[in-house]
Design a protein around this motif. Sequence first.
Motif, PDB file in Angstrom:
ATOM      1  N   VAL A  71      44.908  36.462  37.463  1.00 39.53           N
ATOM      2  CA  VAL A  71      43.346  36.983  37.427  1.00 39.53           C
ATOM      3  C   VAL A  71      42.440  35.948  37.667  1.00 39.53           C
ATOM      4  O   VAL A  71      41.621  35.824  38.648  1.00 39.53           O
ATOM      5  CB  VAL A  71      43.280  37.732  36.214  1.00 39.53           C
ATOM      6  CG1 VAL A  71      41.593  38.043  36.223  1.00 39.53           C
ATOM      7  CG2 VAL A  71      43.859  38.853  36.028  1.00 39.53           C
ATOM      8  N   LEU A  72      42.813  34.721  37.041  1.00 39.45           N
ATOM      9  CA  LEU A  72      41.916  33.478  37.426  1.00 39.45           C
ATOM     10  C   LEU A  72      41.978  32.889  38.773  1.00 39.45           C
ATOM     11  O   LEU A  72      40.900  32.844  39.371  1.00 39.45           O
ATOM     12  CB  LEU A  72      42.285  32.271  36.197  1.00 39.45           C
ATOM     13  CG  LEU A  72      41.987  32.447  34.860  1.00 39.45           C
ATOM     14  CD1 LEU A  72      42.740  31.532  33.953  1.00 39.45           C
ATOM     15  CD2 LEU A  72      40.375  32.015  34.646  1.00 39.45           C
ATOM     16  N   ARG A  73      43.176  32.989  39.278  1.00 35.70           N
ATOM     17  CA  ARG A  73      43.237  32.742  40.790  1.00 35.70           C
ATOM     18  C   ARG A  73      42.506  33.556  41.562  1.00 35.70           C
ATOM     19  O   ARG A  73      41.991  33.060  42.604  1.00 35.70           O
ATOM     20  CB  ARG A  73      44.752  32.278  41.062  1.00 35.70           C
ATOM     21  CG  ARG A  73      45.159  31.243  40.413  1.00 35.70           C
ATOM     22  CD  ARG A  73      46.730  31.121  40.727  1.00 35.70           C
ATOM     23  NE  ARG A  73      47.385  29.820  40.326  1.00 35.70           N
ATOM     24  CZ  ARG A  73      48.576  29.628  39.953  1.00 35.70           C
ATOM     25  NH1 ARG A  73      49.537  30.266  40.202  1.00 35.70           N
ATOM     26  NH2 ARG A  73      49.101  28.398  39.391  1.00 35.70           N
ATOM     27  N   SER A  77      39.576  32.501  44.102  1.00 34.51           N
ATOM     28  CA  SER A  77      39.572  32.591  45.465  1.00 34.51           C
ATOM     29  C   SER A  77      38.418  33.526  46.127  1.00 34.51           C
ATOM     30  O   SER A  77      38.067  33.319  47.324  1.00 34.51           O
ATOM     31  CB  SER A  77      40.765  33.253  45.881  1.00 34.51           C
ATOM     32  OG  SER A  77      41.058  34.564  45.687  1.00 34.51           O
ATOM     33  N   GLN A  78      37.867  34.442  45.130  1.00 30.80           N
ATOM     34  CA  GLN A  78      36.717  35.328  45.786  1.00 30.80           C
ATOM     35  C   GLN A  78      35.352  34.544  45.629  1.00 30.80           C
ATOM     36  O   GLN A  78      34.327  35.039  45.989  1.00 30.80           O
ATOM     37  CB  GLN A  78      36.728  36.664  44.773  1.00 30.80           C
ATOM     38  CG  GLN A  78      38.135  37.321  45.037  1.00 30.80           C
ATOM     39  CD  GLN A  78      38.059  38.668  44.121  1.00 30.80           C
ATOM     40  OE1 GLN A  78      37.021  38.850  43.347  1.00 30.80           O
ATOM     41  NE2 GLN A  78      39.013  39.275  44.418  1.00 30.80           N
ATOM     42  N   PRO A  81      31.968  29.992  49.335  1.00 28.90           N
ATOM     43  CA  PRO A  81      32.061  28.509  49.594  1.00 28.90           C
ATOM     44  C   PRO A  81      30.832  27.857  49.137  1.00 28.90           C
ATOM     45  O   PRO A  81      31.038  26.837  48.635  1.00 28.90           O
ATOM     46  CB  PRO A  81      32.240  28.518  51.159  1.00 28.90           C
ATOM     47  CG  PRO A  81      32.682  29.814  51.563  1.00 28.90           C
ATOM     48  CD  PRO A  81      32.259  30.817  50.439  1.00 28.90           C
ATOM     49  N   SER A  82      29.741  28.737  49.302  1.00 26.79           N
ATOM     50  CA  SER A  82      28.362  27.884  48.841  1.00 26.79           C
ATOM     51  C   SER A  82      28.355  27.909  47.254  1.00 26.79           C
ATOM     52  O   SER A  82      27.747  26.760  46.731  1.00 26.79           O
ATOM     53  CB  SER A  82      27.073  29.090  49.146  1.00 26.79           C
ATOM     54  OG  SER A  82      27.300  30.222  48.278  1.00 26.79           O
ATOM     55  N   ALA A  83      28.927  28.699  46.444  1.00 29.33           N
ATOM     56  CA  ALA A  83      29.100  28.539  45.019  1.00 29.33           C
ATOM     57  C   ALA A  83      30.072  27.524  44.505  1.00 29.33           C
ATOM     58  O   ALA A  83      29.668  26.515  43.685  1.00 29.33           O
ATOM     59  CB  ALA A  83      29.570  29.693  44.126  1.00 29.33           C
TER      60      ALA A  83
END
Length: 87
Positions: A71-73, A77-78, A81-83
Amino acid sequence: MPARARLPARAAAAIAASWAEAAMYLCLCNGLSDTRIADAIRQGARRPRDVYAACGCRAQCGRCTASILGVLRSASSQTSPSAKQDR
């Protein structure tokens, strides 16, 4: 044979909605659901131990640790990119 009784459409829709909102338990020892784990991740948990701490518990048998890590991964991954660049 007698005809089967059918639920009224409104009742059937209410039951379907409640099932859709039902949480899935990922940790039976501590009673941690996927929604509770997601809340811990939104609050900043980055490792399974962070999730346990945010939920006020710790790993017991350890079987859920791989699921929590998944769940963490998935959550990382979601992340846009700006975050990731703002970190």
